[in-house]
Design a protein around this motif. Structure first.
Motif, short mmCIF file in Angstrom:
data_model
loop_
_atom_site.label_atom_id
_atom_site.label_comp_id
_atom_site.label_asym_id
_atom_site.label_seq_id
_atom_site.Cartn_x
_atom_site.Cartn_y
_atom_site.Cartn_z
N LYS A 248 0.84 -1.37 -0.04
CA LYS A 248 -0.09 -0.01 -0.03
C LYS A 248 0.89 1.15 0.11
O LYS A 248 0.55 2.17 -0.47
CB LYS A 248 -0.71 -0.14 0.99
N LYS A 249 2.11 1.16 0.45
CA LYS A 249 2.93 2.23 0.59
C LYS A 249 4.19 2.38 -0.33
O LYS A 249 4.79 3.46 -0.42
CB LYS A 249 3.43 2.44 2.08
N CYS A 250 4.57 0.98 -0.63
CA CYS A 250 5.73 1.08 -1.54
C CYS A 250 5.51 0.44 -2.86
O CYS A 250 4.46 -0.02 -3.08
CB CYS A 250 6.95 0.10 -0.72
N GLY A 251 6.36 0.34 -3.88
CA GLY A 251 6.40 -0.30 -4.89
C GLY A 251 6.29 -1.71 -4.74
O GLY A 251 6.75 -2.28 -3.82
N LEU A 252 6.08 -2.37 -5.95
CA LEU A 252 5.93 -3.85 -5.98
C LEU A 252 7.32 -4.55 -5.59
O LEU A 252 7.43 -5.52 -4.84
CB LEU A 252 5.21 -4.49 -7.45
N SER A 253 8.29 -3.93 -6.48
CA SER A 253 9.73 -4.66 -6.09
C SER A 253 10.26 -4.67 -4.70
O SER A 253 10.81 -5.43 -4.00
CB SER A 253 10.63 -4.08 -7.25
N LEU A 254 10.10 -3.40 -4.27
CA LEU A 254 10.42 -3.02 -2.77
C LEU A 254 9.85 -3.66 -1.87
O LEU A 254 10.42 -4.25 -1.00
CB LEU A 254 10.27 -1.38 -2.62
N SER A 255 8.41 -3.85 -1.88
CA SER A 255 7.67 -4.90 -0.96
C SER A 255 7.99 -6.26 -0.90
O SER A 255 8.20 -6.83 -0.23
CB SER A 255 6.22 -4.75 -1.46
N ALA A 256 8.27 -6.73 -2.08
CA ALA A 256 8.79 -8.01 -2.27
C ALA A 256 10.15 -8.20 -1.70
O ALA A 256 10.42 -9.32 -0.99
CB ALA A 256 8.76 -8.51 -4.18
N VAL A 257 10.98 -7.44 -2.04
CA VAL A 257 12.39 -7.63 -1.65
C VAL A 257 12.42 -7.70 -0.01
O VAL A 257 13.15 -8.33 0.93
CB VAL A 257 13.42 -6.47 -1.99
N VAL A 258 11.49 -6.57 0.49
CA VAL A 258 11.75 -6.35 1.94
C VAL A 258 11.08 -7.56 2.61
O VAL A 258 11.70 -8.26 3.81
CB VAL A 258 11.08 -5.04 2.45
N THR A 259 9.98 -8.10 2.00
CA THR A 259 9.21 -9.39 2.73
C THR A 259 10.16 -10.43 2.54
O THR A 259 10.34 -11.28 3.61
CB THR A 259 7.78 -9.59 1.86
N ALA A 260 10.89 -10.68 1.35
CA ALA A 260 11.92 -11.96 1.31
C ALA A 260 12.87 -11.74 2.26
O ALA A 260 13.35 -12.85 3.08
CB ALA A 260 12.38 -11.94 -0.04
N LEU A 261 13.56 -10.53 2.72
CA LEU A 261 14.60 -10.37 3.60
C LEU A 261 13.94 -10.83 5.02
O LEU A 261 14.62 -11.30 5.84
CB LEU A 261 15.17 -8.91 3.36
N PHE A 262 12.76 -10.18 5.27
CA PHE A 262 12.16 -10.36 6.48
C PHE A 262 12.10 -12.10 6.83
O PHE A 262 12.31 -12.53 8.00
CB PHE A 262 10.74 -9.73 6.73
N LEU A 263 11.49 -12.83 5.59
CA LEU A 263 11.44 -14.22 5.88
C LEU A 263 12.48 -14.95 6.24
O LEU A 263 12.62 -15.95 6.88
CB LEU A 263 10.62 -14.69 4.75
#
Length: 757
Positions: A248-263
């Motif tokens: 909702k706040k970030c772009g598609l790529s940034l959201s995917a990268v941040v979520t992958a790092l968190f996991l």
């Protein structure tokens, strides 16, 4: 070929199974290869499928064979085995175990007591000296295979550490995550009651040590124990929730990268369970597909994760968690999806039920193999409880954050969690009072698993084959009959196979005695206890009985009061056990002797268990009691042991407890009376003897063995026990008078079938 990764994954799994089966698997593979070679000349698509399948099978077999061969590090450890071994390695895992700490360095588990000035930290180098030994394989049917579990994690040895020192610098990231996990666990314990803190520690941090055994067993028996572990379900909830929040706040790529790092960080924080890695890999592939604008295929992603994990550790294939995790995903993406589209496309509740039922049916062989029973109401419980898991997961993270920032707010969250857990516990308690809440299947054989899989596959094929749907009524009737036969065959194939003739088992219980006599669904035990394995009731006897589909002990004989004969059976007779003990039969001294006071108190706690007392001359079924006499009871506890003669199919078996030479001499004197000539004749040239007092020097006298002259003598004792059992003198007497002599210390659990003459 639509899903080459899925075909390759099937081939790799098949190759590992054939490699494990050895020469029989290779012969079976060659037999199946002949028609496969004929199929090679069919259409191009089938040819490519066959090629990929064979390639995967070869790769899987070679990778597993490479993993089974001892590497350089394992050979060095084998040469260093002994009481004065020295080991040096980098710390990869630290886990508290009560007053001790378990440390993993390379392929060794080290059990030590932390000393002042030697701070343990991940990444530091540890040098230890102590007793190094290989992790032993299980020696009883149904016993948990701890060696296979450790080997799948790359661990082959264990060390009892006497002295150690640590040096070097810690790994900042790994040690930081470990310390955060430890602090988070302490904060949870500070703001939550014990039960809720243990639940959250398991749900959020992957730490089950704070869970009470009763709480975990309640969930396990009702088929929802997977909710108490970090699994793919929880990781999926977290990953998707975080991604949608960031999107909702970030772009598609940034959201995917941040979520992958968190996991990735979350997997490292929680210990990296198979389900977490599988789910993280699949979500990562999903995010990659979104970024590249490609479609995402669940089954292909699961196949990629399976291939990746088996490449790292091929032995994971034979672990329960791995099997359940991937079977559940493939069932959801395969038959579950097809059945939902076919029969419940627009009905969400019906679709959820079909998905849950499909997962249950496909994972049923794994559940029966590892847990020996199935909870039929688990399907409905999962439908009710799983929707709560996402909310409880988010509530748990809110509570954890509040525990650091605002403890009073954490108390409010804890009350909500308490109500939710209370609701789940009430549901489980209610289900346990329903009829057939647990169906005991025992451990199925390999051919039963194959038969079930084939019948279930045929059932799904008949349900889902749209292209060949018959139009005529006769053909529809035939398909319905075939479907019912296949479904019935699947159900019948997992029914327990019971022993038709009496079978005597002497379990390898360490320094103690545990004898089980089974025939059909009936079961009788003689003693059950160990001083070297105090948890033998829960870890050895109960799993053995359940693996043989024996949920009821019709009668349990306790020869005398010593712990190495009673502590395991005391657990079985308690309410916490999954085994029902109908009656316990003790010697006459138990009615008055103070040595039996604690034992009698524990046995009377369960009103469902009846207590009986037996003395010389009494008969129970096929058991004839020869010792001790009611009129003159021996003072020494061992000499009060019941001596029982069991007769079946013309075979005679003698069980002597811990009775020593004084009891043997008095029994021989008693049998010398003319009126007891029949009893003496029954003891002449018997078929089976359970050697008295674990083969000690003070039992199995020359005169006693000369009368018995057993065809087979079985000794129950622990490996390397401090008593020196079996004693050399007793062994020499047994060799002179017994046809065969076997010991649990050397051979593990022993079994003898009493075939008719």
């Amino acid at each position: 070929m639509r899903r080459p990764l899925e075909v390759l994954a099937v081939g790799v799994v098949l190759g590992e199974l054939l490699c494990l089966a050895g020469i029989r698997g290779i012969l079976l593979f060659l037999l199946c290869l002949c028609p496969a070679l004929l199929a090679f000349f069919w259409r191009g698509v089938r040819r490519r499928i066959l090629l990929v399948l064979v390639l995967g099978a070869v790769a899987g077999a070679l990778r597993l064979q490479l993993a089974l061969l001892p590497g350089r590090a394992e050979r060095q450890l084998q040469r260093a085995e002994g009481a004065a071994a020295t080991f040096r390695g980098r710390i990869a895992e630290i886990e508290p175990r009560g007053e001790l700490t378990r440390v993993r360095c390379g392929s060794v588990y080290l059990l030590l007591r932390e000393s002042d000035g030697e701070r343990l930290a991940l990444g530091r180098v540890l040098t230890a000296s102590g007793n190094l030994s290989p992790i032993a394989a299980p020696t009883n049917p149904g016993e948990f295979d701890y060696r296979a579990y450790c080997r799948a994690r790359g661990v082959t040895h264990r060390m009892q550490v006497r002295r150690y020192r640590v040096e070097g610098r810690a790994s900042p990231l790994a040690e930081g995550l470990r310390r955060f996990r430890s602090v988070a666990l302490e904060r949870l314990k500070a703001v939550c009651p014990e039960q809720e803190a243990g639940y959250l520690a398991a749900l959020l941090l992957g730490d089950k040590h704070a869970l009470s055994e009763d709480f975990y067993d309640l969930y396990r028996k009702n088929g929802i124990a997977h909710l108490l572990a970090i699994s793919g379900l929880h990781t999926g909830f977290l990953g998707l929730a975080l991604y949608r929040l960031l999107r909702k706040k970030c772009g598609l790529s940034l959201s995917a990268v941040v979520t992958a790092l968190f996991l990735c960080l979350y997997a490292a924080l929680t210990g990296g369970d198979t389900g977490v890695f599988r789910s993280s890999l699949m979500l990562g592939l999903g995010f990659l597909a979104l970024c590249l604008g490609r479609s995402y295929d669940l089954r292909s992603a699961a196949a990629f994760a399976l291939l990746f994990l088996l490449f790292l550790s091929p032995l994971q294939l034979f672990q329960c968690g791995f099997q359940l995790s991937f079977l559940a995903v493939f069932s959801i993406g395969g038959p579950g999806k097809a059945l939902t589209e076919r029969f419940a496309a627009r009905r969400k509740l019906c679709a959820a039920f079909l998905q849950s039922l499909t997962v249950f049916l496909i994972t049923l062989p794994v559940i029966s193999y590892w847990f020996f029973s199935l909870p039929p109401y688990g399907i409905l419980l999962n439908l009710l409880v799983i929707p709560m898991t996402g909310a409880l997961l988010l509530l748990g993270f809110m509570l954890l954050a509040a525990a650091f920032a605002a403890p009073p707010l954490a108390l409010c969250c804890g009350q909500i969690l308490h109500l939710a857990l209370g609701m789940q516990i009430l549901l489980c308690r209610f289900v346990e009072h329903l009829p057939f809440h647990r169906i005991l299947l025992g451990r199925p054989k390999a051919w039963q698993l194959v038969a079930y899989s084939l019948c279930l596959s045929l059932s799904f094929r008949l349900l889902l084959d749209r292209e060949s749907r018959p139009k005529e009524k006769r053909q529809r009737t035939l398909r319905l009959v075939l479907f019912l036969c296949a479904a019935l065959g699947a159900g019948i194939s997992l029914l327990p196979i019971r022993s038709r003739v009496p079978r005597v088992w002497v379990l390898d219980i360490g320094q103690g005695d545990s004898i089980v006599i089974e025939q059909g669904s009936r079961c009788i035990t003689i003693d059950g206890g160990s001083t070297s394995r105090p948890d033998c009731g829960k870890q050895v006897i109960e799993p053995f009985l359940m693996s043989r589909a024996l949920g009821i002990v019709d009668a349990a004989f306790l020869t005398h009061a010593d712990l190495d004969h009673t502590n395991g059976l005391s657990y079985l007779a308690s309410r916490g056990s999954g085994i029902r003990v109908k009656r316990v039969i003790l010697n006459p001294a138990a009615e008055t002797d103070s040595h039996y006071a604690k034992l009698m108190t524990s046995l009377r706690e369960n009103p469902e268990t009846e207590l009986f007392f037996m003395g010389a001359g009494d008969v129970y079924g096929n058991f004839h009691c020869l010792w001790p006499p009611r009129e003159v009871l021996p003072e020494e506890v061992n000499e009060q042991s019941l001596i029982l003669l069991f007769t079946a199919n013309g075979k005679r078996c003698l069980f002597t407890g811990d009775a020593g030479q004084p009891s043997e001499e008095k029994l021989l004197e008693r049998l010398a009376a003319p009126e007891r000539a029949a009893e003496r004749a029954a003891l002449t040239d018997i078929d089976l003897l359970k050697v008295g007092h674990h083969g000690s020097r003070g039992a199995s006298s020359e005169a006693f063995l000369a009368l018995l002259s057993p065809d087979c003598a079985l000794i129950s004792c622990g490996r390397g026990n401090s008593y020196g059992h079996p004693h050399a003198e007793a062994m020499e007497r047994l060799r002179r008078h017994a046809g065969q002599v076997h010991s649990t210390a050397k051979e593990g659990a022993l079994s003898v079938e009493l075939l008719p003459n």
